[in-house]
Motif scaffolding. Structure first.
Motif, PDB file in Angstrom:
ATOM      1  N   TYR A 239       0.836  -1.196   0.000  1.00  0.00           N
ATOM      2  CA  TYR A 239       0.000   0.000   0.000  1.00  0.00           C
ATOM      3  C   TYR A 239       0.874   1.250   0.000  1.00  0.00           C
ATOM      4  O   TYR A 239       1.763   1.405   0.831  1.00  0.00           O
ATOM      5  CB  TYR A 239      -0.903  -0.015   1.244  1.00  0.00           C
ATOM      6  CG  TYR A 239      -1.667   1.265   1.442  1.00  0.00           C
ATOM      7  CD1 TYR A 239      -2.603   1.677   0.493  1.00  0.00           C
ATOM      8  CD2 TYR A 239      -1.449   2.054   2.557  1.00  0.00           C
ATOM      9  CE1 TYR A 239      -3.299   2.865   0.672  1.00  0.00           C
ATOM     10  CE2 TYR A 239      -2.155   3.234   2.743  1.00  0.00           C
ATOM     11  CZ  TYR A 239      -3.060   3.628   1.794  1.00  0.00           C
ATOM     12  OH  TYR A 239      -3.749   4.794   1.963  1.00  0.00           O
TER      13      TYR A 239
ATOM     14  N   HIS B 263       0.766  10.267   0.330  1.00  0.00           N
ATOM     15  CA  HIS B 263       1.866   9.871   1.219  1.00  0.00           C
ATOM     16  C   HIS B 263       2.943  10.949   1.258  1.00  0.00           C
ATOM     17  O   HIS B 263       3.373  11.382   2.325  1.00  0.00           O
ATOM     18  CB  HIS B 263       2.488   8.549   0.760  1.00  0.00           C
ATOM     19  CG  HIS B 263       3.747   8.196   1.493  1.00  0.00           C
ATOM     20  ND1 HIS B 263       4.991   8.705   1.146  1.00  0.00           N
ATOM     21  CD2 HIS B 263       3.965   7.434   2.586  1.00  0.00           C
ATOM     22  CE1 HIS B 263       5.902   8.251   1.983  1.00  0.00           C
ATOM     23  NE2 HIS B 263       5.306   7.477   2.872  1.00  0.00           N
TER      24      HIS B 263
ATOM     25  N   CYS C 125      11.942   2.686   2.145  1.00  0.00           N
ATOM     26  CA  CYS C 125      10.672   2.926   2.840  1.00  0.00           C
ATOM     27  C   CYS C 125      10.816   2.773   4.352  1.00  0.00           C
ATOM     28  O   CYS C 125      10.546   3.702   5.108  1.00  0.00           O
ATOM     29  CB  CYS C 125       9.588   1.951   2.380  1.00  0.00           C
ATOM     30  SG  CYS C 125       9.389   1.782   0.592  1.00  0.00           S
TER      31      CYS C 125
ATOM     32  N   PRO D 126       4.676   3.060   8.816  1.00  0.00           N
ATOM     33  CA  PRO D 126       4.689   1.645   9.202  1.00  0.00           C
ATOM     34  C   PRO D 126       6.044   0.963   9.067  1.00  0.00           C
ATOM     35  O   PRO D 126       6.808   1.259   8.154  1.00  0.00           O
ATOM     36  CB  PRO D 126       3.681   1.019   8.239  1.00  0.00           C
ATOM     37  CG  PRO D 126       3.633   1.940   7.075  1.00  0.00           C
ATOM     38  CD  PRO D 126       3.885   3.304   7.604  1.00  0.00           C
TER      39      PRO D 126
ATOM     40  N   CYS E 126      13.364   5.151   6.257  1.00  0.00           N
ATOM     41  CA  CYS E 126      12.910   6.486   6.619  1.00  0.00           C
ATOM     42  C   CYS E 126      11.913   6.416   7.771  1.00  0.00           C
ATOM     43  O   CYS E 126      11.973   7.236   8.684  1.00  0.00           O
ATOM     44  CB  CYS E 126      12.300   7.220   5.440  1.00  0.00           C
ATOM     45  SG  CYS E 126      11.650   8.841   5.899  1.00  0.00           S
ATOM     46  N   HIS E 127      11.001   5.452   7.730  1.00  0.00           N
ATOM     47  CA  HIS E 127       9.997   5.344   8.799  1.00  0.00           C
ATOM     48  C   HIS E 127      10.655   5.128  10.154  1.00  0.00           C
ATOM     49  O   HIS E 127      10.214   5.675  11.162  1.00  0.00           O
ATOM     50  CB  HIS E 127       9.011   4.200   8.512  1.00  0.00           C
ATOM     51  CG  HIS E 127       8.181   4.432   7.286  1.00  0.00           C
ATOM     52  ND1 HIS E 127       7.453   3.443   6.686  1.00  0.00           N
ATOM     53  CD2 HIS E 127       7.958   5.554   6.559  1.00  0.00           C
ATOM     54  CE1 HIS E 127       6.808   3.935   5.624  1.00  0.00           C
ATOM     55  NE2 HIS E 127       7.107   5.217   5.530  1.00  0.00           N
TER      56      HIS E 127
HETATM   57  C1  HEC Z   1      11.756  10.287   3.540  1.00  0.00           C
HETATM   58  C2  HEC Z   1      10.878   9.535   4.404  1.00  0.00           C
HETATM   59  C3  HEC Z   1       9.923   8.497   3.880  1.00  0.00           C
HETATM   60  C4  HEC Z   1      10.090   7.600   2.844  1.00  0.00           C
HETATM   61  C5  HEC Z   1      11.283   7.453   1.930  1.00  0.00           C
HETATM   62  C6  HEC Z   1       8.900   6.785   2.813  1.00  0.00           C
HETATM   63  N1  HEC Z   1       8.036   7.183   3.799  1.00  0.00           N
HETATM   64 FE1  HEC Z   1       6.192   6.323   4.211  1.00  0.00          FE
HETATM   65  N2  HEC Z   1       5.885   7.724   5.658  1.00  0.00           N
HETATM   66  C7  HEC Z   1       6.786   8.692   6.056  1.00  0.00           C
HETATM   67  C8  HEC Z   1       6.198   9.475   7.143  1.00  0.00           C
HETATM   68  C9  HEC Z   1       6.879  10.646   7.858  1.00  0.00           C
HETATM   69  C10 HEC Z   1       4.911   8.931   7.386  1.00  0.00           C
HETATM   70  C11 HEC Z   1       3.881   9.407   8.409  1.00  0.00           C
HETATM   71  C12 HEC Z   1       3.024  10.471   7.761  1.00  0.00           C
HETATM   72  C13 HEC Z   1       1.892  10.908   8.670  1.00  0.00           C
HETATM   73  O1  HEC Z   1       0.862  10.232   8.652  1.00  0.00           O
HETATM   74  O2  HEC Z   1       2.083  11.878   9.374  1.00  0.00           O
HETATM   75  C14 HEC Z   1       4.749   7.832   6.429  1.00  0.00           C
HETATM   76  C15 HEC Z   1       3.608   7.047   6.345  1.00  0.00           C
HETATM   77  C16 HEC Z   1       3.449   5.930   5.542  1.00  0.00           C
HETATM   78  C17 HEC Z   1       2.278   5.093   5.496  1.00  0.00           C
HETATM   79  C18 HEC Z   1       1.019   5.269   6.358  1.00  0.00           C
HETATM   80  C19 HEC Z   1       0.335   6.545   5.959  1.00  0.00           C
HETATM   81  C20 HEC Z   1      -0.443   6.410   4.722  1.00  0.00           C
HETATM   82  O3  HEC Z   1      -0.115   7.028   3.690  1.00  0.00           O
HETATM   83  O4  HEC Z   1      -1.419   5.674   4.778  1.00  0.00           O
HETATM   84  C21 HEC Z   1       2.529   4.104   4.568  1.00  0.00           C
HETATM   85  C22 HEC Z   1       1.606   2.969   4.172  1.00  0.00           C
HETATM   86  C23 HEC Z   1       3.858   4.347   4.022  1.00  0.00           C
HETATM   87  N3  HEC Z   1       4.391   5.457   4.643  1.00  0.00           N
HETATM   88  C24 HEC Z   1       4.461   3.570   3.048  1.00  0.00           C
HETATM   89  C25 HEC Z   1       5.689   3.872   2.441  1.00  0.00           C
HETATM   90  C26 HEC Z   1       6.287   3.107   1.359  1.00  0.00           C
HETATM   91  C27 HEC Z   1       5.691   1.861   0.732  1.00  0.00           C
HETATM   92  C28 HEC Z   1       7.462   3.725   1.040  1.00  0.00           C
HETATM   93  C29 HEC Z   1       8.495   3.336   0.003  1.00  0.00           C
HETATM   94  C30 HEC Z   1       8.034   3.212  -1.367  1.00  0.00           C
HETATM   95  C31 HEC Z   1       7.603   4.872   1.931  1.00  0.00           C
HETATM   96  N4  HEC Z   1       6.514   4.932   2.763  1.00  0.00           N
HETATM   97  C32 HEC Z   1       8.693   5.747   1.916  1.00  0.00           C
HETATM   98  C33 HEC Z   1       8.040   8.905   5.549  1.00  0.00           C
HETATM   99  C34 HEC Z   1       8.614   8.219   4.474  1.00  0.00           C
END
Ligand code: HEC
Ligand code: HEC
Ligand code: HEC
Ligand code: HEC
Length: 134
Positions: A46, A52, A106, A117, A109-110
């Protein structure tokens, strides 16, 4: 055909083409589906692309869609390519290494941001991805 219909028809055809083409833009990406993975072990990931990135406050496309030159990251972005165009091509054709770079990007960074997640089923979730058959 009468000439006066020609313009509206052309306009309509353009509008249709744009609608169809924009269906492939990042706006509609709801899950990651890199074509390099053959039969998958896990449900689709997802990822509501634009939503996002907005929530996470990532403004630079090249944060994920990066390019390198002589081992250095450049300002150029590579969103016209799938990650696997570079990350599988580098030698062994090892699928684990592509999954590894996705996880590094992904999950990495989280973990650092202490947001987003980190559990398998939070990302690999076909219900969230809106994909029911696979
Ligand atoms: C540079 C940082 C960063 C990267 C790279 C990143 N994320 Fe995130 N992601 C975050 C942050 C910060 C949140 C929380 C955002 C919030 O809800 O405040 C988040 C939230 C999420 C969520 C839950 C919120 C939603 O959109 O439903 C999902 C699922 C998710 N990320 C998937 C991914 C996936 C899959 C990738 C890689 C393809 C990815 N992320 C790459 C920073 C990142
Ligand atoms: C958090 C990482 C991340 C960021 C930031 C990001 N993208 Fe993406 N983008 C992805 C992933 C992952 C995919 C899906 C790749 C796949 O399925 O093969 C993707 C897919 C795309 C696609 C292909 C859409 C399709 O239908 O295949 C385009 C175009 C795109 N991104 C453009 C952008 C642009 C423009 C920006 C900056 C405004 C951006 N991306 C920022 C991770 C990111
Ligand atoms: C145009 C080629 C290219 C594309 C497309 C590309 N990368 Fe990369 N990536 C590289 C290169 C080159 C490096 C640096 C050398 C290396 O670590 O393999 C790198 C490094 C990385 C790293 C760091 C690896 C490590 O061991 O620290 C991650 C994570 C990564 N890429 C994720 C992605 C993701 C996710 C995508 C798709 C959104 C992507 N890359 C698209 C070329 C690319
Ligand atoms: C932050 C999101 C995220 C988390 C958490 C995550 N993954 Fe992934 N994983 C991805 C992405 C993105 C891909 C690339 C998926 C694609 O292109 O289809 C991937 C690919 C994979 C693949 C290769 C494709 C397949 O389905 O065979 C496996 C296996 C995998 N992950 C297992 C796991 C396991 C096991 C966990 C928990 C320990 C986990 N992942 C946690 C994002 C995540």
């Amino acid at each position: 055909m009468k000439k006066k219909y020609l313009i509206p028809i052309t306009v309509l055809a353009f509008a249709l083409a744009i609608t169809v083409l924009s269906g492939y833009s990042q706006e509609d990406v709801r899950f990651v589906q890199d074509s390099a993975f053959g039969k998958k072990m896990r449900p689709p990931v997802y990822f509501a692309h634009d939503e996002h990135n907005e929530k996470a406050g990532i403004e630079d496309c090249h944060y994920c869609h990066h390019s390198y030159e002589n081992g250095e990251k450049t300002e150029d972005e590579s969103s016209d390519k799938e990650c696997s165009e570079c990350h599988m091509a580098d030698g062994k054709g090892n699928k684990a290494s592509l999954a590894r770079v996705y996880h590094l990007c992904c999950k990495g960074c989280h973990e650092q941001a202490k947001a987003g997640p980190v559990m398998c089923a939070e990302c690999h979730n076909k219900t969230k991805a809106g994909v029911f058959a696979k």
